[in-house]
Write a protein that holds these residues in place. Structure first.
Motif, PDB file in Angstrom:
ATOM      1  N   ARG A  12       0.858  -1.180   0.000  1.00  0.00           N
ATOM      2  CA  ARG A  12       0.000   0.000   0.000  1.00  0.00           C
ATOM      3  C   ARG A  12       0.894   1.230   0.000  1.00  0.00           C
ATOM      4  N   ARG A  13       0.571   2.168  -0.853  1.00  0.00           N
ATOM      5  CA  ARG A  13       1.288   3.438  -0.894  1.00  0.00           C
ATOM      6  C   ARG A  13       0.264   4.539  -0.702  1.00  0.00           C
ATOM      7  N   SER A  14       0.551   5.466   0.136  1.00  0.00           N
ATOM      8  CA  SER A  14      -0.364   6.596   0.340  1.00  0.00           C
ATOM      9  C   SER A  14      -0.134   7.634  -0.752  1.00  0.00           C
ATOM     10  N   ALA A  15      -1.026   8.601  -0.811  1.00  0.00           N
ATOM     11  CA  ALA A  15      -0.894   9.668  -1.819  1.00  0.00           C
ATOM     12  C   ALA A  15       0.420  10.403  -1.654  1.00  0.00           C
ATOM     13  N   ARG A  16       0.922  10.522  -0.425  1.00  0.00           N
ATOM     14  CA  ARG A  16       2.175  11.247  -0.202  1.00  0.00           C
ATOM     15  C   ARG A  16       3.380  10.495  -0.747  1.00  0.00           C
ATOM     16  N   SER A  17       3.344   9.153  -0.725  1.00  0.00           N
ATOM     17  CA  SER A  17       4.543   8.411  -1.108  1.00  0.00           C
ATOM     18  C   SER A  17       4.541   7.936  -2.552  1.00  0.00           C
ATOM     19  N   ALA A  18       3.407   7.976  -3.232  1.00  0.00           N
ATOM     20  CA  ALA A  18       3.366   7.547  -4.629  1.00  0.00           C
ATOM     21  C   ALA A  18       4.074   8.580  -5.488  1.00  0.00           C
ATOM     22  N   PRO A  19       4.953   8.147  -6.401  1.00  0.00           N
ATOM     23  CA  PRO A  19       5.723   9.095  -7.197  1.00  0.00           C
ATOM     24  C   PRO A  19       4.865  10.060  -8.008  1.00  0.00           C
ATOM     25  N   ASP A  20       3.704   9.614  -8.485  1.00  0.00           N
ATOM     26  CA  ASP A  20       2.891  10.494  -9.305  1.00  0.00           C
ATOM     27  C   ASP A  20       1.806  11.201  -8.490  1.00  0.00           C
ATOM     28  N   HIS A  21       1.884  11.109  -7.173  1.00  0.00           N
ATOM     29  CA  HIS A  21       0.980  11.766  -6.244  1.00  0.00           C
ATOM     30  C   HIS A  21      -0.471  11.323  -6.400  1.00  0.00           C
ATOM     31  N   SER A  22      -0.725  10.203  -7.057  1.00  0.00           N
ATOM     32  CA  SER A  22      -2.064   9.626  -7.079  1.00  0.00           C
ATOM     33  C   SER A  22      -2.173   8.677  -5.894  1.00  0.00           C
ATOM     34  N   ARG A  23      -3.358   8.282  -5.579  1.00  0.00           N
ATOM     35  CA  ARG A  23      -3.524   7.324  -4.491  1.00  0.00           C
ATOM     36  C   ARG A  23      -3.427   5.934  -5.090  1.00  0.00           C
ATOM     37  N   ARG A  24      -2.369   5.237  -4.790  1.00  0.00           N
ATOM     38  CA  ARG A  24      -2.107   3.926  -5.367  1.00  0.00           C
ATOM     39  C   ARG A  24      -2.299   2.887  -4.274  1.00  0.00           C
ATOM     40  N   VAL A  25      -3.224   1.973  -4.503  1.00  0.00           N
ATOM     41  CA  VAL A  25      -3.499   0.937  -3.517  1.00  0.00           C
ATOM     42  C   VAL A  25      -3.596  -0.394  -4.241  1.00  0.00           C
ATOM     43  N   TRP A  26      -2.876  -1.377  -3.737  1.00  0.00           N
ATOM     44  CA  TRP A  26      -3.005  -2.725  -4.273  1.00  0.00           C
ATOM     45  C   TRP A  26      -4.113  -3.386  -3.488  1.00  0.00           C
ATOM     46  N   SER A  27      -5.138  -3.812  -4.177  1.00  0.00           N
ATOM     47  CA  SER A  27      -6.320  -4.351  -3.528  1.00  0.00           C
ATOM     48  C   SER A  27      -5.985  -5.574  -2.697  1.00  0.00           C
ATOM     49  N   VAL A  32      -4.181  -6.982  -6.832  1.00  0.00           N
ATOM     50  CA  VAL A  32      -4.116  -6.342  -8.149  1.00  0.00           C
ATOM     51  C   VAL A  32      -3.808  -4.869  -7.930  1.00  0.00           C
ATOM     52  N   PRO A  33      -2.946  -4.302  -8.767  1.00  0.00           N
ATOM     53  CA  PRO A  33      -2.573  -2.894  -8.588  1.00  0.00           C
ATOM     54  C   PRO A  33      -3.649  -1.933  -9.077  1.00  0.00           C
ATOM     55  N   PHE A  34      -4.408  -1.362  -8.174  1.00  0.00           N
ATOM     56  CA  PHE A  34      -5.434  -0.390  -8.495  1.00  0.00           C
ATOM     57  C   PHE A  34      -4.944   1.014  -8.174  1.00  0.00           C
ATOM     58  N   ILE A  35      -5.327   1.957  -8.995  1.00  0.00           N
ATOM     59  CA  ILE A  35      -5.145   3.368  -8.672  1.00  0.00           C
ATOM     60  C   ILE A  35      -6.543   3.945  -8.518  1.00  0.00           C
ATOM     61  N   TYR A  36      -6.826   4.449  -7.331  1.00  0.00           N
ATOM     62  CA  TYR A  36      -8.110   5.081  -7.047  1.00  0.00           C
ATOM     63  C   TYR A  36      -7.970   6.589  -7.227  1.00  0.00           C
ATOM     64  N   GLN A  37      -9.079   7.278  -7.319  1.00  0.00           N
ATOM     65  CA  GLN A  37      -9.136   8.730  -7.448  1.00  0.00           C
ATOM     66  C   GLN A  37      -8.372   9.220  -8.683  1.00  0.00           C
ATOM     67  N   HIS A  38      -8.489   8.495  -9.754  1.00  0.00           N
ATOM     68  CA  HIS A  38      -7.897   8.941 -11.015  1.00  0.00           C
ATOM     69  C   HIS A  38      -8.981   9.655 -11.816  1.00  0.00           C
ATOM     70  N   PRO A  52     -11.555   1.610 -10.581  1.00  0.00           N
ATOM     71  CA  PRO A  52     -10.145   1.954 -10.416  1.00  0.00           C
ATOM     72  C   PRO A  52      -9.340   1.610 -11.671  1.00  0.00           C
ATOM     73  N   LYS A  53      -8.253   2.305 -11.840  1.00  0.00           N
ATOM     74  CA  LYS A  53      -7.345   2.069 -12.961  1.00  0.00           C
ATOM     75  C   LYS A  53      -6.327   1.005 -12.557  1.00  0.00           C
ATOM     76  N   LEU A  54      -5.989   0.133 -13.483  1.00  0.00           N
ATOM     77  CA  LEU A  54      -4.940  -0.854 -13.258  1.00  0.00           C
ATOM     78  C   LEU A  54      -3.588  -0.255 -13.637  1.00  0.00           C
ATOM     79  N   ASP A  55      -2.624  -0.366 -12.758  1.00  0.00           N
ATOM     80  CA  ASP A  55      -1.271   0.098 -13.066  1.00  0.00           C
ATOM     81  C   ASP A  55      -0.298  -0.699 -12.210  1.00  0.00           C
TER      82      ASP A  55
END
Length: 168
Positions: A12-27, A32-38, A52-55
């Protein structure tokens, strides 16, 4: 079968630690790698918001990323195409007449995974081949959600119970 410990790797990566400043959460449900709030150009609406977007998608997988990060670990991708409760009780859907998939680069580790699946009651297990096939399994999550919505199961918190059968 000997007693084995099975580990699920979830990052799990928070919005602060994700390089692209998106909220990246692996479900945790699907690994599966989901990006929420895209903000997609053409959003896919669901009862809980937009899909959610897959990345990564197409060119990599979470399974492959874990293998690269932990090269001494023998990574096998499985379990990702079913609801958690169905994974451990396949007979709860159609008496167990549906297919589970495995993929990995290490034959012995895949055999251990297949043995575990059989101990849960799985009879139809399809080895997709190398770990690169985890890409397809991870992309299955969007098909899984589309089927849930099509069956009218979209409002259930833990999803609906159904299976996919590969007819050979």
């Amino acid at each position: 079968m000997s007693r084995r410990t099975v580990r699920t790797v979830t990052e799990r990566r928070s919005a602060r630690s994700a390089p692209d400043h998106s909220r990246r959460v692996w479900s945790r449900d699907y690994a599966v790698p989901f990006i929420y709030q895209h903000s997609p150009e053409h959003p896919w609406p669901t009862p809980w918001g937009i899909m959610p977007k897959l990345d990564p998608c197409d060119t990599d997988s979470l399974g492959e990323q874990i293998q690269r990060a932990l090269p001494a670990t023998k990574v096998v991708k499985s379990f990702v195409t079913q609801e958690q409760t169905t994974v451990v009780d396949p007979r709860s859907v159609a008496g167990g007449d549906h297919t589970m998939f495995v993929a990995g680069d290490h034959a012995h580790a895949k055999r251990q995974t297949v043995d575990l699946l059989k101990s849960y009651g799985w009879n139809d297990i399809l080895d997709l081949g190398a770990l690169v096939c985890a890409r397809g399994m991870e992309m299955h999550t969007h098909l899984h959600e589309a089927i849930r919505l099509g069956l009218g199961l979209g409002g259930q918190e833990l999803g609906g119970h159904f299976g996919i059968k590969v007819v050979r």
